[in-house]
Design a protein around this motif. Structure first.
Motif, mmCIF file in Angstrom:
data_model
loop_
_atom_site.group_PDB
_atom_site.id
_atom_site.type_symbol
_atom_site.label_atom_id
_atom_site.label_comp_id
_atom_site.label_asym_id
_atom_site.label_seq_id
_atom_site.Cartn_x
_atom_site.Cartn_y
_atom_site.Cartn_z
ATOM 1 N N ALA A 212 0.874 -1.223 0.009
ATOM 2 C CA ALA A 212 0.084 0.117 -0.107
ATOM 3 C C ALA A 212 1.048 1.180 0.044
ATOM 4 C CB ALA A 212 -0.877 -0.086 1.269
ATOM 5 N N GLY A 213 1.859 1.257 0.731
ATOM 6 C CA GLY A 213 2.881 2.383 0.837
ATOM 7 C C GLY A 213 3.382 2.727 -0.490
ATOM 8 N N VAL A 214 3.755 1.789 -1.094
ATOM 9 C CA VAL A 214 4.626 1.888 -2.517
ATOM 10 C C VAL A 214 3.691 2.494 -3.489
ATOM 11 C CG1 VAL A 214 5.475 0.708 -4.233
ATOM 12 C CG2 VAL A 214 6.315 0.063 -1.976
ATOM 13 N N GLN A 215 2.138 1.842 -3.496
ATOM 14 C CA GLN A 215 1.225 2.411 -4.295
ATOM 15 C C GLN A 215 0.881 4.099 -3.933
ATOM 16 O OE1 GLN A 215 -1.936 -0.686 -3.072
ATOM 17 N NE2 GLN A 215 -2.455 0.002 -5.148
ATOM 18 N N GLN A 371 8.142 -11.968 6.819
ATOM 19 C CA GLN A 371 9.379 -11.435 6.731
ATOM 20 C C GLN A 371 9.245 -10.208 7.235
ATOM 21 O OE1 GLN A 371 11.614 -12.350 2.964
ATOM 22 N NE2 GLN A 371 9.550 -13.345 2.320
ATOM 23 N N MET A 372 8.040 -9.612 7.136
ATOM 24 C CA MET A 372 7.965 -8.099 7.713
ATOM 25 C C MET A 372 6.693 -7.800 8.655
ATOM 26 S SD MET A 372 6.616 -5.447 4.566
ATOM 27 C CE MET A 372 6.834 -3.675 4.648
ATOM 28 N N SER A 373 7.121 -6.964 9.553
ATOM 29 C CA SER A 373 5.848 -6.801 10.591
ATOM 30 C C SER A 373 4.940 -5.930 10.167
ATOM 31 C CB SER A 373 6.431 -6.111 11.853
ATOM 32 O OG SER A 373 6.927 -4.804 11.369
ATOM 33 N N PHE A 374 3.615 -6.004 10.535
ATOM 34 C CA PHE A 374 2.769 -5.249 10.171
ATOM 35 C C PHE A 374 2.979 -3.682 10.517
ATOM 36 C CE2 PHE A 374 -1.740 -3.292 9.956
ATOM 37 C CZ PHE A 374 -2.189 -3.988 8.808
ATOM 38 N N SER A 375 3.484 -3.607 11.590
ATOM 39 C CA SER A 375 3.852 -2.050 11.756
ATOM 40 C C SER A 375 4.694 -1.486 10.691
ATOM 41 C CB SER A 375 4.502 -1.957 13.317
ATOM 42 O OG SER A 375 5.753 -2.559 13.581
ATOM 43 N N ALA A 376 5.711 -2.192 10.044
ATOM 44 C CA ALA A 376 6.552 -1.869 9.243
ATOM 45 C C ALA A 376 5.840 -1.411 7.914
ATOM 46 C CB ALA A 376 7.497 -2.568 9.010
ATOM 47 N N ALA A 377 4.817 -2.328 7.424
ATOM 48 C CA ALA A 377 3.832 -1.963 6.528
ATOM 49 C C ALA A 377 2.953 -0.697 6.691
ATOM 50 C CB ALA A 377 2.936 -3.250 6.069
ATOM 51 N N GLU A 378 2.708 -0.461 7.872
ATOM 52 C CA GLU A 378 1.991 0.768 7.985
ATOM 53 C C GLU A 378 2.829 1.821 8.123
ATOM 54 O OE1 GLU A 378 -1.417 2.434 11.495
ATOM 55 O OE2 GLU A 378 -0.157 0.797 12.050
ATOM 56 N N ALA A 391 10.088 9.201 -1.025
ATOM 57 C CA ALA A 391 10.019 8.272 0.134
ATOM 58 C C ALA A 391 11.109 7.275 0.283
ATOM 59 C CB ALA A 391 8.656 7.813 0.467
ATOM 60 N N HIS A 392 11.603 7.012 1.233
ATOM 61 C CA HIS A 392 12.667 5.984 1.535
ATOM 62 C C HIS A 392 11.346 4.897 2.445
ATOM 63 C CE1 HIS A 392 15.456 8.379 0.268
ATOM 64 N NE2 HIS A 392 16.373 7.466 0.700
ATOM 65 N N VAL A 393 11.580 3.543 2.072
ATOM 66 C CA VAL A 393 10.802 2.511 2.662
ATOM 67 C C VAL A 393 11.573 1.514 3.364
ATOM 68 C CG1 VAL A 393 8.528 3.153 1.389
ATOM 69 C CG2 VAL A 393 10.238 1.416 0.401
ATOM 70 N N PHE A 394 10.927 0.668 4.060
ATOM 71 C CA PHE A 394 11.564 -0.579 4.442
ATOM 72 C C PHE A 394 11.206 -1.856 3.527
ATOM 73 C CE2 PHE A 394 11.325 -4.618 6.761
ATOM 74 C CZ PHE A 394 12.668 -4.788 7.019
ATOM 75 N N TRP A 395 12.040 -2.951 3.123
ATOM 76 C CA TRP A 395 11.591 -3.894 2.431
ATOM 77 C C TRP A 395 12.551 -5.131 3.262
ATOM 78 C CZ3 TRP A 395 7.447 -3.956 0.027
ATOM 79 C CH2 TRP A 395 6.941 -5.146 -0.860
ATOM 80 N N GLY A 397 15.016 -7.720 3.599
ATOM 81 C CA GLY A 397 16.215 -8.366 2.692
ATOM 82 C C GLY A 397 16.979 -7.138 2.325
ATOM 83 N N LEU A 398 16.387 -5.933 1.984
ATOM 84 C CA LEU A 398 16.878 -4.670 1.489
ATOM 85 C C LEU A 398 17.233 -3.691 2.612
ATOM 86 C CD1 LEU A 398 15.079 -4.622 -1.855
ATOM 87 C CD2 LEU A 398 17.323 -5.654 -1.479
ATOM 88 N N GLY A 399 16.325 -3.703 3.650
ATOM 89 C CA GLY A 399 16.469 -2.628 4.710
ATOM 90 C C GLY A 399 15.619 -1.370 3.983
ATOM 91 N N TYR A 400 16.286 -0.267 4.441
ATOM 92 C CA TYR A 400 15.771 0.972 4.038
ATOM 93 C C TYR A 400 16.278 1.433 2.933
ATOM 94 C CZ TYR A 400 12.964 1.491 8.428
ATOM 95 O OH TYR A 400 12.002 1.264 9.366
ATOM 96 N N LEU A 401 15.462 1.863 1.803
ATOM 97 C CA LEU A 401 15.915 2.420 0.584
ATOM 98 C C LEU A 401 15.070 3.200 -0.115
ATOM 99 C CD1 LEU A 401 15.625 -0.613 -1.995
ATOM 100 C CD2 LEU A 401 14.335 -0.375 -0.087
ATOM 101 N N PRO A 402 15.204 4.087 -1.258
ATOM 102 C CA PRO A 402 14.275 4.962 -2.026
ATOM 103 C C PRO A 402 13.186 3.998 -2.455
ATOM 104 C CG PRO A 402 16.586 5.585 -2.431
ATOM 105 C CD PRO A 402 16.610 4.354 -1.675
ATOM 106 N N VAL A 403 12.099 4.411 -2.456
ATOM 107 C CA VAL A 403 10.929 3.533 -2.884
ATOM 108 C C VAL A 403 11.195 3.468 -4.412
ATOM 109 C CG1 VAL A 403 9.288 5.482 -3.394
ATOM 110 C CG2 VAL A 403 8.658 3.249 -2.910
ATOM 111 N N THR A 404 11.608 4.439 -5.079
ATOM 112 C CA THR A 404 11.910 4.193 -6.521
ATOM 113 C C THR A 404 12.779 3.207 -6.922
ATOM 114 O OG1 THR A 404 13.554 6.107 -6.513
ATOM 115 C CG2 THR A 404 11.228 6.601 -7.223
#
Length: 492
Positions: A212-215, A371-378, A391-395, A397-404
């Protein structure tokens, strides 16, 4: 939300009767899930787009009744504010050229509606929040005539017991109060519907929550409200606050809001409907005459009217839907995170990315949500609403990175694979995902275009804010009708 509800008041007995009925509906729903009584043979997808109406000067036009009469197409319906309408696009399969058919149908419908709307002095605009909307446009007098909206307004404020406070701290700050829910009318959205079987529902809903965040980051198109530059997708905090039934004391007790991301991954669609019944009191306690248990025992398909109406007053960003079509019940995930616009082509590209990605993630051997907490998705969701395509997001295996970077490196290949699973033609798949790719490479979506255009008009043309906002809308409408994807839009 636009379902007709007659004008009425509700007694304590009405509420008690409704609570009992909705719980009986939930029991019947559980029995239907156990017996697998759902249509899963030919899954369909659907689309809804909420639209703003403006006059020739780009200001909100309170003419939806006149426009709907002129359009005379049952696909178009009222929305909350008199400057809103909605188009409901007939469901179809994605296989082959299904996405191209969506685009062709929506463009033809909107073009025809625009021509007819002009005869009553209005124009259609696909945008998350209309930049020219002002406090005087959002009053009790601007509610649409459907009695449901007046009832919702009445019940929300009865629950709150006080005025709404809307406070959004973004690039600039906004703090206002409202004595109606009409600020919600400023939020115009795109909703994607995906039919899934009961056994698949949890995987698809969890996948939709995870992305949802990526969208929102890629599709952000609502950076301006009441003349202020706020979040890149201001629609998210505005909608949350404009429909909040909780006074401050109730919020501090941890009572859940009705506009809700959720709080956990699920194992069944039943989890969501059960949460609805357990956590949320009825806003519109209207009882239907049907006894759902009797209907089911007789071999019929119950409408579960109370369960559906209750679900319609709880605004999850990914909402479960139970519906009956041609005598067969089915389930859908209603994806509600995206704003309207900027163009039909951008909208269909957003849909292709969503439909492809959720299928790939739902069918993955190792679920992403393990592999991902619900709070991280929120957290991703709120961060992306605030910062949009930057934005930068958590994913995992990749950690925090630019959403693009996440989209280009990891998610576009997954979406491509998912569209292959839907049997979308390769050329159509590549055309639409190419738009998402270019949006990431250029860093331009609807929100970044609006903000860059506003700043250019204020600095280069030395326009004051109100005049600049009107010019933003004028340029936006012209480019919207070109159907050029937003990453190609020039800054005036």
């Amino acid at each position: 939300m636009g379902e007709e509800v007659g004008v009425q008041t509700f007694s304590r007995q009405d509420r008690a009767r409704y609570r009992d009925k909705v719980r009986r509906c939930l029991d019947v729903f559980a029995e239907m899930l156990r017996e697998s009584r759902f249509d899963v043979d030919r899954p369909m997808t659907g689309l809804e787009i909420e639209l703003n109406l403006v006059d020739d000067a780009g200001m909100p036009a309170m003419r939806n009744a006149d426009v709907l009469q002129a359009v005379a197409d049952p696909s178009f319906q009222t929305e909350l504010g008199q400057f809103n309408i909605e188009i409901n696009v007939a469901p179809r399969r994605l296989a082959g050229t299904g996405t191209a058919e969506f685009e062709e149908h929506v463009r033809a419908s909107l073009n025809a509606a625009e021509q007819r709307a002009r005869t009553v002095g209005a124009h259609l605009v696909m945008i998350g929040i209309l930049p020219t909307v002002l406090p005087e446009h959002l009053t009790a007098d601007t509610l649409s005539a459907n009695p449901r909206y007046a009832l919702l307004n009445e019940q929300i404020f009865a629950a709150r017991g006080e005025d709404l406070r809307i406070a959004i701290n973004g690039v600039e700050r906004l703090a206002v109060t409202a004595d109606t829910i009409t600020p919600e009318a400023a939020c115009t959205s795109t909703q994607f519907h995906l039919q899934v079987g009961p056994n698949q529902f949890a995987d698809y809903w969890n996948a939709a929550q995870a992305i949802a965040g990526v969208q929102v980051a890629l599709g952000a198109n609502a950076p301006l409200f009441f003349g202020r530059e706020l979040w890149r997708e201001t629609r998210i905090p505005l909608f949350q606050q404009a429909t909040d039934t909780r006074p401050e004391e109730i919020k501090t007790q941890g009572v859940r809001p009705r506009v809700w991301f959720g709080e956990r991954w699920i194992t069944s669609v039943f989890d969501l409907f059960e949460e609805n019944v357990r956590y949320f009191p009825a806003l519109l306690p209207v009882c239907d005459a049907e006894d759902p248990a009797e209907t089911l025992a007789a071999g019929g398909v119950p409408t579960l009217a109370e369960l559906r109406l209750h679900n319609g007053t709880i605004y999850r960003w990914n909402r479960p839907v139970y519906d009956v079509l041609k005598g067969r019940p089915h389930l859908r995930v209603e994806n509600r995170v995206l704003p309207a616009g900027p163009t039909v082509l951008d909208t269909v590209a957003n849909g292709a990315f969503y439909f492809g990605l959720v299928r790939a993630l739902a069918e993955a051997d190792r679920p992403l949500w393990s592999q991902m907490s619900f709070s991280a998705a929120e957290e991703n969701f709120n961060t992306c609403a605030r910062h949009g395509i930057d934005a930068h997001v958590f994913w995992p295996g990749l950690g925090y990175l630019p959403v693009t970077e996440l989209v280009l490196r990891r998610l576009l290949p997954l979406a491509s694979h998912g569209l292959d699973r839907w049997d979308v033609e390769p050329a159509e798949r590549d055309r639409l995902l190419g738009i998402i790719e270019q949006r990431c490479l250029t860093g331009r979506n609807g929100a970044s275009w609006q903000v860059a255009t506003l700043h250019r008009l204020e600095s280069a043309d030395q326009l004051d804010r109100p005049a600049a906002l009107r010019e933003v809308v004028r340029h936006y409408v012209e480019l919207m009708h070109s159907n050029r994807p937003v990453h190609e839009w020039p800054i005036p």
